[in-house]
Design a protein around this motif. Structure first.
Motif, PDB file in Angstrom:
ATOM      1  N   HIS A  94       0.835  -1.208   0.000  1.00 40.77           N
ATOM      2  CA  HIS A  94       0.000   0.000   0.000  1.00 40.77           C
ATOM      3  C   HIS A  94       0.870   1.258   0.000  1.00 40.77           C
ATOM      4  O   HIS A  94       0.561   2.236  -0.695  1.00 40.77           O
ATOM      5  CB  HIS A  94      -0.907  -0.002   1.232  1.00 40.77           C
ATOM      6  N   HIS A  95       1.950   1.235   0.766  1.00 44.95           N
ATOM      7  CA  HIS A  95       2.839   2.397   0.854  1.00 44.95           C
ATOM      8  C   HIS A  95       3.857   2.437  -0.282  1.00 44.95           C
ATOM      9  O   HIS A  95       4.587   3.419  -0.406  1.00 44.95           O
ATOM     10  CB  HIS A  95       3.580   2.389   2.191  1.00 44.95           C
ATOM     11  N   GLY A  96       3.926   1.366  -1.079  1.00 46.73           N
ATOM     12  CA  GLY A  96       4.921   1.310  -2.144  1.00 46.73           C
ATOM     13  C   GLY A  96       6.335   1.173  -1.617  1.00 46.73           C
ATOM     14  O   GLY A  96       7.300   1.628  -2.244  1.00 46.73           O
ATOM     15  N   THR A  97       6.472   0.527  -0.446  1.00 49.67           N
ATOM     16  CA  THR A  97       7.778   0.355   0.188  1.00 49.67           C
ATOM     17  C   THR A  97       8.433  -0.941  -0.285  1.00 49.67           C
ATOM     18  O   THR A  97       7.850  -2.016  -0.121  1.00 49.67           O
ATOM     19  CB  THR A  97       7.634   0.310   1.724  1.00 49.67           C
ATOM     20  N   PRO A  98       9.626  -0.902  -0.862  1.00 54.06           N
ATOM     21  CA  PRO A  98      10.316  -2.127  -1.270  1.00 54.06           C
ATOM     22  C   PRO A  98      10.615  -3.001  -0.048  1.00 54.06           C
ATOM     23  O   PRO A  98      10.919  -2.481   1.030  1.00 54.06           O
ATOM     24  CB  PRO A  98      11.624  -1.629  -1.903  1.00 54.06           C
ATOM     25  N   PHE A  99      10.541  -4.315  -0.230  1.00 52.48           N
ATOM     26  CA  PHE A  99      10.807  -5.201   0.899  1.00 52.48           C
ATOM     27  C   PHE A  99      11.349  -6.533   0.432  1.00 52.48           C
ATOM     28  O   PHE A  99      11.232  -6.902  -0.744  1.00 52.48           O
ATOM     29  CB  PHE A  99       9.539  -5.414   1.736  1.00 52.48           C
ATOM     30  N   VAL A 100      11.966  -7.241   1.377  1.00 52.18           N
ATOM     31  CA  VAL A 100      12.364  -8.628   1.176  1.00 52.18           C
ATOM     32  C   VAL A 100      11.689  -9.457   2.252  1.00 52.18           C
ATOM     33  O   VAL A 100      11.253  -8.927   3.278  1.00 52.18           O
ATOM     34  CB  VAL A 100      13.893  -8.816   1.241  1.00 52.18           C
ATOM     35  N   VAL A 101      11.587 -10.752   2.012  1.00 56.29           N
ATOM     36  CA  VAL A 101      10.978 -11.668   2.978  1.00 56.29           C
ATOM     37  C   VAL A 101      12.053 -12.585   3.540  1.00 56.29           C
ATOM     38  O   VAL A 101      12.805 -13.212   2.792  1.00 56.29           O
ATOM     39  CB  VAL A 101       9.859 -12.496   2.326  1.00 56.29           C
ATOM     40  N   ALA A 102      12.141 -12.626   4.868  1.00 57.67           N
ATOM     41  CA  ALA A 102      13.108 -13.492   5.553  1.00 57.67           C
ATOM     42  C   ALA A 102      12.334 -14.517   6.375  1.00 57.67           C
ATOM     43  O   ALA A 102      11.483 -14.147   7.189  1.00 57.67           O
ATOM     44  CB  ALA A 102      14.025 -12.679   6.452  1.00 57.67           C
ATOM     45  N   VAL A 103      12.614 -15.786   6.153  1.00 53.91           N
ATOM     46  CA  VAL A 103      11.935 -16.863   6.874  1.00 53.91           C
ATOM     47  C   VAL A 103      12.787 -17.254   8.071  1.00 53.91           C
ATOM     48  O   VAL A 103      13.880 -17.785   7.909  1.00 53.91           O
ATOM     49  CB  VAL A 103      11.691 -18.082   5.957  1.00 53.91           C
ATOM     50  N   ASN A 104      12.287 -16.966   9.255  1.00 56.90           N
ATOM     51  CA  ASN A 104      13.022 -17.261  10.482  1.00 56.90           C
ATOM     52  C   ASN A 104      12.844 -18.740  10.807  1.00 56.90           C
ATOM     53  O   ASN A 104      11.761 -19.174  11.205  1.00 56.90           O
ATOM     54  CB  ASN A 104      12.492 -16.388  11.626  1.00 56.90           C
ATOM     55  N   ARG A 105      13.909 -19.506  10.618  1.00 54.24           N
ATOM     56  CA  ARG A 105      13.831 -20.964  10.771  1.00 54.24           C
ATOM     57  C   ARG A 105      14.045 -21.360  12.228  1.00 54.24           C
ATOM     58  O   ARG A 105      15.144 -21.685  12.657  1.00 54.24           O
ATOM     59  CB  ARG A 105      14.885 -21.638   9.888  1.00 54.24           C
ATOM     60  N   PHE A 106      12.982 -21.311  13.012  1.00 50.57           N
ATOM     61  CA  PHE A 106      13.047 -21.717  14.406  1.00 50.57           C
ATOM     62  C   PHE A 106      13.404 -23.199  14.493  1.00 50.57           C
ATOM     63  O   PHE A 106      12.782 -24.037  13.835  1.00 50.57           O
ATOM     64  CB  PHE A 106      11.693 -21.490  15.091  1.00 50.57           C
ATOM     65  N   ASP A 107      14.412 -23.517  15.311  1.00 49.78           N
ATOM     66  CA  ASP A 107      14.803 -24.908  15.535  1.00 49.78           C
ATOM     67  C   ASP A 107      15.074 -25.650  14.230  1.00 49.78           C
ATOM     68  O   ASP A 107      14.749 -26.827  14.085  1.00 49.78           O
ATOM     69  CB  ASP A 107      13.722 -25.652  16.333  1.00 49.78           C
ATOM     70  N   ASP A 108      15.668 -24.923  13.261  1.00 51.29           N
ATOM     71  CA  ASP A 108      16.025 -25.532  11.968  1.00 51.29           C
ATOM     72  C   ASP A 108      14.847 -26.196  11.280  1.00 51.29           C
ATOM     73  O   ASP A 108      14.975 -27.252  10.637  1.00 51.29           O
ATOM     74  CB  ASP A 108      17.161 -26.561  12.152  1.00 51.29           C
ATOM     75  N   LEU A 116       3.768 -14.319  -3.516  1.00 49.57           N
ATOM     76  CA  LEU A 116       4.796 -13.302  -3.752  1.00 49.57           C
ATOM     77  C   LEU A 116       5.331 -13.402  -5.174  1.00 49.57           C
ATOM     78  O   LEU A 116       5.672 -14.494  -5.638  1.00 49.57           O
ATOM     79  CB  LEU A 116       5.967 -13.483  -2.789  1.00 49.57           C
ATOM     80  N   PRO A 117       5.425 -12.283  -5.872  1.00 43.87           N
ATOM     81  CA  PRO A 117       6.025 -12.314  -7.212  1.00 43.87           C
ATOM     82  C   PRO A 117       7.514 -12.642  -7.145  1.00 43.87           C
ATOM     83  O   PRO A 117       8.160 -12.462  -6.114  1.00 43.87           O
ATOM     84  CB  PRO A 117       5.785 -10.889  -7.736  1.00 43.87           C
ATOM     85  N   GLU A 118       8.055 -13.096  -8.259  1.00 43.38           N
ATOM     86  CA  GLU A 118       9.440 -13.560  -8.305  1.00 43.38           C
ATOM     87  C   GLU A 118      10.458 -12.471  -8.021  1.00 43.38           C
ATOM     88  O   GLU A 118      11.568 -12.761  -7.569  1.00 43.38           O
ATOM     89  CB  GLU A 118       9.732 -14.190  -9.679  1.00 43.38           C
ATOM     90  N   HIS A 119      10.119 -11.216  -8.271  1.00 39.02           N
ATOM     91  CA  HIS A 119      11.115 -10.150  -8.112  1.00 39.02           C
ATOM     92  C   HIS A 119      11.360  -9.775  -6.647  1.00 39.02           C
ATOM     93  O   HIS A 119      12.303  -9.049  -6.348  1.00 39.02           O
ATOM     94  CB  HIS A 119      10.703  -8.901  -8.900  1.00 39.02           C
ATOM     95  N   ILE A 120      10.531 -10.269  -5.737  1.00 37.36           N
ATOM     96  CA  ILE A 120      10.736  -9.980  -4.316  1.00 37.36           C
ATOM     97  C   ILE A 120      11.669 -11.037  -3.725  1.00 37.36           C
ATOM     98  O   ILE A 120      11.332 -12.221  -3.685  1.00 37.36           O
ATOM     99  CB  ILE A 120       9.404  -9.961  -3.549  1.00 37.36           C
TER     100      ILE A 120
END
Length: 210
Positions: free
Chosen positions: A142-156, A171-175
């Motif tokens: 909504h804000h047009g803010t670029p972002f990345v997604v990080a998956v926090n791997r709890f306990d592997d 999520l589109p491929e460019h993110i």
């Protein structure tokens, strides 16, 4: 701005010691870390900050029962009630200022203000509570803010691959997406490098677009 100031790679090694801000620092970049309740935002800011981070954690009480959704994070005893703040110097001139947003729905009204002036964001995802990521992604878009997604791997926990999570979040491929362990400094640093690299790529694309 990013492309002129820093070559984004492992050569941008962050200081091991808690050191004062360099006199030559001239470019401050605001980064926001968002995500659901208990996903690890405070932990990420704390693990990577070169200064003692400011946090507003308070002990959870009976007043939050039935208000805060704690399924999947039943052992959590504290919660952020305003925001976390930390700092990282990428080099003598560039400084990242990190703001960790509170995750509970009752504090979401703070997010839009935290997004003001933000260059980019990290969406931290917990696969145990994937649905909590939707609001963060929606507000950033909504804000047009670029972002990345990080998956926090709890306990592997590698139950779900990044491709599966990308599909689930639509999520589109460019993110960019990356695995991380928010407790580990090098892993958290890699998340931020991924974001700065993404911002640099976007800046170059804008400069070369007729």
């Amino acid at each position: 701005m990013v492309s002129e100031s820093c070559e984004v790679s492992e050569s941008c090694e962050l200081p091991a010691q808690r050191t004062p801000l360099a006199d030559a620092a001239e470019t401050g970049l605001k980064i926001v870390v968002v995500g659901g309740f208990g996903v690890g935002k405070t932990t990420l800011v704390r693990s990577v900050s070169e200064i003692r981070p400011l946090n507003t954690e308070e002990v959870m009480t009976q007043a939050g029962v039935g208000v805060d959704e704690t399924s999947g994070v039943d052992a959590k005893t504290t919660t952020t009630v305003a925001f976390d703040f930390g700092r990282i110097s990428l080099n003598e001139r560039i400084v990242l200022y990190l703001f960790g947003a509170p995750g509970q729905e009752r504090f979401w009204f703070l997010w839009d203000r935290l997004f003001s002036g933000t260059l980019g964001a990290v969406v931290l995802v917990d696969t145990r509570r994937m649905d909590d990521s939707w609001y963060a992604i929606d507000r950033l878009e909504h804000h047009g803010t670029p972002f990345v997604v990080a998956v926090n791997r709890f306990d592997d926990d590698l139950t779900h691959s990044l491709d599966e999570i990308r599909q689930a979040l639509a999520l589109p491929e460019h993110i960019p997406m990356v695995d991380c362990d928010a407790r580990v400094r090098r892993s958290s640093k890699n998340v931020l490098i991924t974001l700065v690299d993404h911002l640099r790529t976007m800046a170059i694309a804008r400069e070369t677009t007729p």
